[in-house]
Design a protein around this motif. Structure first.
Motif, short mmCIF file in Angstrom:
data_model
loop_
_atom_site.label_atom_id
_atom_site.label_comp_id
_atom_site.label_asym_id
_atom_site.label_seq_id
_atom_site.Cartn_x
_atom_site.Cartn_y
_atom_site.Cartn_z
N SER A 482 0.83 -1.20 0.00
CA SER A 482 0.00 0.00 0.00
C SER A 482 0.87 1.25 0.00
O SER A 482 2.05 1.22 0.35
CB SER A 482 -0.91 0.02 1.24
OG SER A 482 -0.14 0.20 2.42
N LEU A 483 0.26 2.37 -0.37
CA LEU A 483 0.98 3.63 -0.43
C LEU A 483 1.49 4.02 0.96
O LEU A 483 2.62 4.48 1.11
CB LEU A 483 0.08 4.73 -0.99
CG LEU A 483 0.68 6.14 -1.03
CD1 LEU A 483 1.88 6.18 -1.97
CD2 LEU A 483 -0.36 7.16 -1.47
N GLN A 484 0.64 3.85 1.99
CA GLN A 484 1.06 4.23 3.34
C GLN A 484 2.26 3.40 3.80
O GLN A 484 3.21 3.93 4.39
CB GLN A 484 -0.10 4.05 4.33
CG GLN A 484 -1.21 5.06 4.16
CD GLN A 484 -2.25 4.60 3.14
OE1 GLN A 484 -1.98 3.70 2.34
NE2 GLN A 484 -3.42 5.22 3.16
N PRO A 549 -9.73 -2.93 -7.45
CA PRO A 549 -8.86 -1.73 -7.54
C PRO A 549 -9.35 -0.75 -8.60
O PRO A 549 -8.61 -0.34 -9.50
CB PRO A 549 -7.50 -2.33 -7.91
CG PRO A 549 -7.83 -3.54 -8.70
CD PRO A 549 -9.08 -4.11 -8.08
N ASP A 604 -11.63 2.08 1.60
CA ASP A 604 -10.86 1.43 0.53
C ASP A 604 -10.03 2.46 -0.24
O ASP A 604 -8.84 2.23 -0.54
CB ASP A 604 -11.81 0.69 -0.41
CG ASP A 604 -11.08 0.03 -1.57
OD1 ASP A 604 -10.53 -1.06 -1.38
OD2 ASP A 604 -11.05 0.63 -2.67
N GLN A 607 -7.00 3.61 1.85
CA GLN A 607 -5.94 2.60 1.91
C GLN A 607 -5.13 2.56 0.62
O GLN A 607 -3.95 2.20 0.63
CB GLN A 607 -6.54 1.23 2.20
CG GLN A 607 -7.13 1.11 3.60
CD GLN A 607 -7.88 -0.19 3.82
OE1 GLN A 607 -8.03 -1.00 2.89
NE2 GLN A 607 -8.37 -0.41 5.03
N ARG A 608 -5.77 2.89 -0.49
CA ARG A 608 -5.05 2.90 -1.78
C ARG A 608 -4.36 4.24 -2.05
O ARG A 608 -3.69 4.40 -3.06
CB ARG A 608 -6.02 2.59 -2.92
CG ARG A 608 -6.67 1.22 -2.81
CD ARG A 608 -7.63 0.95 -3.97
NE ARG A 608 -8.37 -0.30 -3.77
CZ ARG A 608 -7.90 -1.51 -4.05
NH1 ARG A 608 -6.69 -1.61 -4.56
NH2 ARG A 608 -8.62 -2.58 -3.83
N GLY A 609 -4.52 5.20 -1.13
CA GLY A 609 -3.90 6.49 -1.33
C GLY A 609 -4.65 7.40 -2.28
O GLY A 609 -4.09 8.41 -2.73
#
Length: 634
Positions: A482-484, A549, A604, A607-609
């Motif tokens: 994930s991005l985070q 996605p 959602d 979480q995907r940025g």
């Protein structure tokens, strides 16, 4: 090489020397005769030591042994000028039976513990500590930094006087200082290079310009890292040299004119050449030079310095636009070949292990070499973590590591050279660094040299250590991190920094491309006038549509799915947001279900940025709350 405990000579130096010759079996009439003549001429050997260098060096081969004997028994200090002209490589035969023996034995043992090869140990021992012990007349424990500085000055004086190079002596002094630091005799490690004073770096500038720039750089030292200020000095120097060439009579920075000075300088950067490779400087370098000059002029204006120009001279459009390139990662086959060479055929074993650790953890090279010996932290029920020190962005972080990385760190710990804690460049305290070699910290140049060697052995083009960090990040992105998590692992402080890697291999774009390609092929094979809609199972892969996605919208009577490349639909939830839209109590279950799904979609997206997408769902939730309240109120 173990050295025997020395036996002190008697008060009668001549008799002591003759006794020494008998005990060692080296006596002959030439030696005894030369000794007799020497003591007849110089009853006090100290008088010989003050003679001109030419006289001291004129001693013949039969006389030099008595001089060596007196030096090794701390009777004679002949001067560094004499010692630097004498070859003392054969002194190891005589030193074992002298007072210098135990000190040299201790020095050589410490050098071996630091990992110096036998050749380097004996070369260093005969070139520096022997001469220091002879000339100072003191024991090893009493040597000081002043003694080392005096020896360096003598080497420089010899080169000036004779033209003979002294770099080998200076290298040995550096090695000797590391050994003395390891033994706790001196408290300073040798410096490699060191900062050049601003006055020397800007010596080619006109005095009024130089004085203002030096004052500015001294002020920036209060708030910026030394490397940053050094970079400012380099970039401002280019502008100062340009001014000295085009307008040598310029009286101050306040007299700068945009048409006369700034615009010609901007044009000159297009053809500026990098002296290191004789190639035009890069666009990035041009940009940095302009930004440094802009910052300089802006700062002194805001600080109300009298030398500040009366008007703004550089504008944002003057800064060259940088190309948005993708991270330069190593393809999989290149990555494997490089890792194999570093693992199986290292040149510098410690530097090779450092590069492997950098590839495994995605560290910047500065962070890598600043790792401390206790950098691994065991967290109960959460495994092992690596503490990354302050780096480029002045942030610390912890990253998880696996057993393979733990094994690599254990290997590094086993092969590093042990010694005293060394000054930390950032924390201003002494620290035990993970990467120490021959009593000092492993240098960036040593790491880069090992990477060049490994790349050449693997048949690869030139590589940089930072490409290993790019390769680490790219592998994580391909694995779906994930991005985070990517931001945390790389130590990025903004999502934009990490999103550069997301643009490399966007799996959603790939999937959308393949679906579109299949559809195009189908249309080519089966002409039709209608619109083809892919089955939902083909889009979601059989999974819950809320977890795909894609950009998702929850409508009152269903849902909408779009590829990220398409962007959010402008008409999604348009009715719910319309001021003319009204609802009634019978629609409450539909609105409540829509709100539950909207919350799931917002999480959602976060979480995907996809921040903007998450905010779109939050606006819908807020609007649904209003509608639900209105329906409940009747």
């Amino acid at each position: 090489m173990p050295l025997a405990i020395a036996s002190a000579p008697s008060d009668d130096l001549h008799a002591a020397y003759l006794d020494y010759l008998r005990r060692t079996g080296r006596g002959n009439t030439a030696y005894t005769g030369a000794a007799r003549v020497f003591f007849q001429r110089w009853p006090d050997p100290g008088q010989w030591a003050v003679q001109p260098l030419e006289t001291r060096l004129s001693a013949g081969s039969s006389t030099r042994p008595i001089i060596t004997f007196l030096m090794l028994h701390r009777v004679l200090q002949p001067g560094y000028d004499y010692l630097l002209e004498r070859k003392l490589s054969s002194i190891w035969r005589e030193v074992k039976d002298s007072p210098l023996g135990p000190d040299l034995d201790r020095f050589m043992t410490a050098a071996a513990e630091l990992g110096f090869t036998e050749r380097v140990r004996f070369a260093t021992g005969s070139q520096v500590p022997v001469r220091l012990l002879i000339q100072t007349g003191r024991s090893l424990d009493l040597l000081t930094m002043a003694d080392l500085d005096e020896f360096r000055a003598a080497c420089q004086e010899r080169e000036t006087r004779t033209g003979k190079g002294h770099r080998h002596y200076l290298a040995s002094v550096s090695n000797a200082q590391r050994v003395l630091f390891y033994l706790g005799i001196v408290d300073e490690l040798p410096r490699s290079g060191g900062p050049v004073p601003f006055a020397d770096r800007l010596a080619d500038l006109r005095p009024p310009i130089r004085e203002t720039m030096i004052a500015y750089l001294e002020r920036k030292r209060a708030t910026c890292q030394p490397k940053t200020v050094s970079a400012f000095a380099t970039r401002l120097k280019h502008f100062g040299v340009f001014l000295a060439e085009v307008d040598p009579g310029l009286g101050s920075i306040a007299e700068l004119d945009r048409r006369k000075h700034i615009e010609p300088y901007l044009r000159s950067l297009v053809d500026a050449v990098n002296p290191k490779n004789d190639q035009p400087i890069t666009v990035a370098d041009r940009s940095r030079r302009v930004l440094a000059l802009m910052g300089f002029l802006t700062d002194i204006t805001e600080w109300d310095w009298p030398d500040a120009p009366p008007r703004k001279l550089i504008f944002r459009d003057d800064v060259p636009k940088l190309p948005h390139t993708l991270p330069r990662y190593l393809p999989l086959d290149v990555d494997r070949r490089l890792t194999a060479v570093l693992t199986e055929h290292p040149g510098n074993e410690l530097a090779a292990a450092a590069l492997r650790l950098q590839r495994s953890c995605g560290l910047r090279i500065g962070e890598l070499l600043d790792l401390e010996l206790d950098c691994v932290h065991e967290v109960p029920d959460h495994g092992s973590w690596l503490k990354i020190p302050l780096g480029k962005l002045e942030t610390e972080r912890m990253i998880p590591i696996d057993d393979d990385i733990l094994d690599l760190i254990d290997h590094i710990t086993a092969i590093r050279s042990h010694g005293r804690p060394m000054p930390h460049p950032r924390y201003r305290r002494r620290a035990q660094f993970l990467f120490t070699h021959h009593g000092r910290r492993l240098s960036q140049s040593a790491v880069r040299h090992e990477l060049d060697r490994a790349a050449q052995s693997a048949g690869l083009d030139h590589l940089t250590p930072h490409q290993l960090r790019h390769t680490y990040a790219t592998a994580l992105v391909n694995a779906g991190v994930s991005l985070q998590a990517l931001m945390a692992l790389l130590g990025h402080v903004s999502a934009e920094m990490s999103l550069r890697y997301g643009r490399l291999f966007d799996t959603t774009v790939r999937a959308e491309y393949e679906r579109a390609l299949d559809l195009a092929k189908q249309q080519a094979r089966t002409p039709t006038t209608g619109t083809i809609s892919l089955p939902l199972a083909d889009i979601t892969g059989g999974a819950d549509w809320k977890n795909t996605p894609l950009l998702k919208s929850r409508l009152a009577g269903g849902f909408c799915l779009r590829a990220p490349a398409q962007g959010a639909c402008a008409y999604a939830n348009i009715c719910e947001h319309c001021p003319s839209f009204h609802t009634e109590p019978s629609s409450l279950p539909i609105l409540a279900a829509q709100r539950v799904d909207a919350e799931a979609l917002a999480r959602d997206a976060e979480q995907r940025g996809w921040i903007a997408e998450a905010q779109r769902h939050q606006r819908l939730i807020a609007r649904l709350d209003i509608l639900i309240n209105e329906a409940q109120a009747g």
